[in-house]
Design an enzyme around this catalytic site. Structure first.
Site, PDB file in Angstrom:
ATOM      1  N   GLU A 166       0.744  -1.281  -0.119  1.00 18.64           N
ATOM      2  CA  GLU A 166      -0.336  -0.080  -0.311  1.00 18.64           C
ATOM      3  C   GLU A 166       1.020   1.182  -0.063  1.00 18.64           C
ATOM      4  O   GLU A 166       1.107   2.221   1.742  1.00 18.64           O
ATOM      5  CB  GLU A 166      -1.136   0.043   0.608  1.00 18.64           C
ATOM      6  CG  GLU A 166      -1.828  -1.208   1.450  1.00 18.64           C
ATOM      7  CD  GLU A 166      -2.933  -0.861   1.888  1.00 18.64           C
ATOM      8  OE1 GLU A 166      -3.127   0.126   3.073  1.00 18.64           O
ATOM      9  OE2 GLU A 166      -3.738  -1.767   2.123  1.00 18.64           O
ATOM     10  N   GLU A 355      -5.729  -8.307   0.059  1.00 20.57           N
ATOM     11  CA  GLU A 355      -6.099  -8.011   1.297  1.00 20.57           C
ATOM     12  C   GLU A 355      -8.143  -7.880   1.191  1.00 20.57           C
ATOM     13  O   GLU A 355      -8.448  -7.048   0.031  1.00 20.57           O
ATOM     14  CB  GLU A 355      -5.720  -6.827   2.011  1.00 20.57           C
ATOM     15  CG  GLU A 355      -5.085  -7.002   2.674  1.00 20.57           C
ATOM     16  CD  GLU A 355      -4.064  -5.522   3.854  1.00 20.57           C
ATOM     17  OE1 GLU A 355      -5.324  -5.242   3.964  1.00 20.57           O
ATOM     18  OE2 GLU A 355      -2.770  -6.103   3.839  1.00 20.57           O
TER      19      GLU A 355
HETATM   20  O1  IFM Z   1      -4.746  -3.345   9.133  1.00 15.12           O
HETATM   21  C1  IFM Z   1      -4.573  -2.390   7.287  1.00 15.12           C
HETATM   22  C2  IFM Z   1      -3.803  -3.318   7.211  1.00 15.12           C
HETATM   23  O2  IFM Z   1      -2.573  -2.919   7.726  1.00 15.12           O
HETATM   24  C3  IFM Z   1      -2.956  -3.266   5.899  1.00 15.12           C
HETATM   25  N1  IFM Z   1      -4.494  -2.795   5.033  1.00 15.12           N
HETATM   26  C4  IFM Z   1      -5.469  -2.209   5.256  1.00 15.12           C
HETATM   27  C5  IFM Z   1      -5.735  -3.324   6.562  1.00 15.12           C
HETATM   28  C6  IFM Z   1      -7.385  -2.526   7.033  1.00 15.12           C
HETATM   29  O3  IFM Z   1      -6.727  -1.040   7.362  1.00 15.12           O
END
Ligand code: IFM
Length: 452
Positions: A166, A355
């Site tokens: 990210e 994710e």
């Molecule tokens: O917990 C985070 C993760 O570390 C990175 N992506 C989003 C998730 C939820 O906010």
């Protein structure tokens, strides 16, 4: 294949990140990270929460891997903590840190679980931040060396690598908005940080390939669907600006398109780039566009936007629609459209959802069971979006639920619970939630059908 079946070989996994679960921040030679310092600074995290102990995964990882095995996960995405491996960010290697991850890789492979290793999930060694952090080019160069060190140690067994998690969060959330470590609020620094984050990725790709022959290498971007609040030109422009800031600024360079010209113009006009793209050196854009094997996409929500106070600006519009405990709108259709867009507008060999998941304020009932039916609904709807995208021809190869465990949710501390396993932080007892058993059934069947 029925309309609910996933393709043979579809990768089912769960994801975590080092600082959010490991704890043991002072053990076995680990150096200090920007999140140690930030979370110990008054007022930066909810209730003063820190990752000092987190899920104590550093000591309990074998138990957590037993949960993964019970889940039937074919893959596990976790991150390596840079300060465990190189306590000062560069220089002296801490063998104990490498050994910790090496043991984990062996244990995963013994259980038939494929490791997907993320090299950077936000825990920058403070020594590097003190030397300038991500706004400094030297951090990107240090990252490439670090990537080589880890790939050399694990690359005989790890064949799936994610360079950076990210970049929007690494740069904008951390250096422009200041909600994440190191908590700076400086547009120019954030834009430089965004470039060096992408450069770090590009420099690391050949290092990983050098030490991990045959490996698949990619980067994970977080996407937020940008939706105009109306069909007006002004709102559509606002959505395009939001999309440029959040999505295209990172996606276009890694796909060889350079920085989006509309966003560069906007930034220059707004005075955010007094020196232009001074931080871009000759050859950088080619390095950033290094060929990769997959794109990791994280998806949680969308942003509905309307025109801001000035052209090129936007402001969010809040609709009366269901939201999560993070106050994020639930919008599975955004995932479907994102996947179609990535496939049709960008020439990507393969995509993983690295994710997707949801936070609710889960608590066990009197019988100890955690009834998280809302999470099941969320996951089902998003997996349905994945399935439809695959049916439409998107090369989606896998899905990693965020997260295996409830964990340290950064500035939000421990109230937000994303796990499919409940963690009682006082006792460190783990309790699989209803969603764990639901996801286990989906994985076992490779199919959403009948998942109630
Ligand atoms: O917990 C985070 C993760 O570390 C990175 N992506 C989003 C998730 C939820 O906010």
């Amino acid at each position: 294949m029925s309309h609910t079946t996933f393709p043979a070989g579809f990768v089912w996994g769960a994801a975590t990140a080092a600082y959010q679960i490991e704890g043991a921040v002072c053990e076995d030679g680990r150096g200090e990270s920007i999140w140690d310092r930030f979370s110990h600074t008054s007022g930066k995290t909810k209730g003063g929460a820190t990752g000092d102990v987190a899920c104590d995964h550093y000591h309990r990882w074998r138990d957590d891997f037993a949960l993964l095995a019970d889940l039937g996960a074919g893959a596990y995405r976790f991150s390596v903590a840079w300060p465990r491996v190189l306590p000062d960010g560069r220089g002296q290697v801490n063998q104990a840190g490498l050994d910790f991850y090496s043991r984990q890789v062996d244990a995963l492979l013994e259980r038939g679980i494929t490791p997907y290793v993320t090299l950077y999930h936000w825990d920058l060694p403070v020594a590097l931040e003190d030397a300038g952090g991500w706004p400094s080019r030297a951090t990107a160069e240090a990252f490439a060396v670090y990537a080589g060190v880890v790939a050399q140690a694990l690359g005989d067994r790890v064949k799936h690598w994610i360079t950076i998690n990210e970049p929007w969060c690494v740069s904008m959330l951390s250096y422009q908005i200041g909600e994440h470590a190191p908590g700076r609020q400086d547009w120019a620094a954030a834009l430089a940080a965004s470039h060096h984050t992408l450069l770090a990725h590009g420099l690391a790709v050949p290092e990983i390939r050098r030490f991990s022959p045959g490996a698949q290498v990619g980067i994970t971007l977080n996407f937020t669907a940008a939706v105009p609040a109306s069909v007006s030109y002004a709102d559509r422009d606002a959505a395009r600006a939001f999309d440029g800031y959040f999505n295209r600024w990172f996606l276009d360079p890694i796909c060889g398109r350079g920085y989006p010209s509309d966003m560069v113009a906007t930034a220059v006009e707004a005075g955010l780039l007094p020196d232009g793209l001074r931080f871009v050196q000759p050859g950088d854009m080619q390095i950033i566009a290094a060929p990769t094997d997959f794109l990791g996409a994280n998806y949680y929500t969308r942003e509905v936007v309307t025109v801001g106070t000035r052209p090129g600006e936007w402001q969010p519009v809040r609709l009366d629609t269901p939201r999560t405990a993070m106050d994020w709108e639930i919008y599975p259709e955004g995932l479907y459209h994102l996947l179609l867009r990535l496939h049709s507008a960008y020439n990507l060999p393969k995509i993983y959802i690295t994710e997707n998941g949801v936070s609710y304020l889960d608590e066990p009932g009197d019988d100890g069971r955690v009834r998280d039916g809302s999470r099941i609904d969320y996951l089902r709807a998003h997996l349905d979006a994945c399935q439809r995208a695959i049916a439409a021809g998107v090369p989606l190869a896998g899905y990693f639920q965020w997260s295996l465990l409830d964990n340290f949710e950064w500035a939000h501390g421990y109230d937000q619970r994303f796990g499919c396993v409940y963690v009682d932080y006082a006792t460190q007892q783990r309790t699989p939630k209803d969603s764990f058993f639901w996801y286990r059934d989906v994985i076992a069947r490779n199919d959403l059908a009948g998942s109630s």
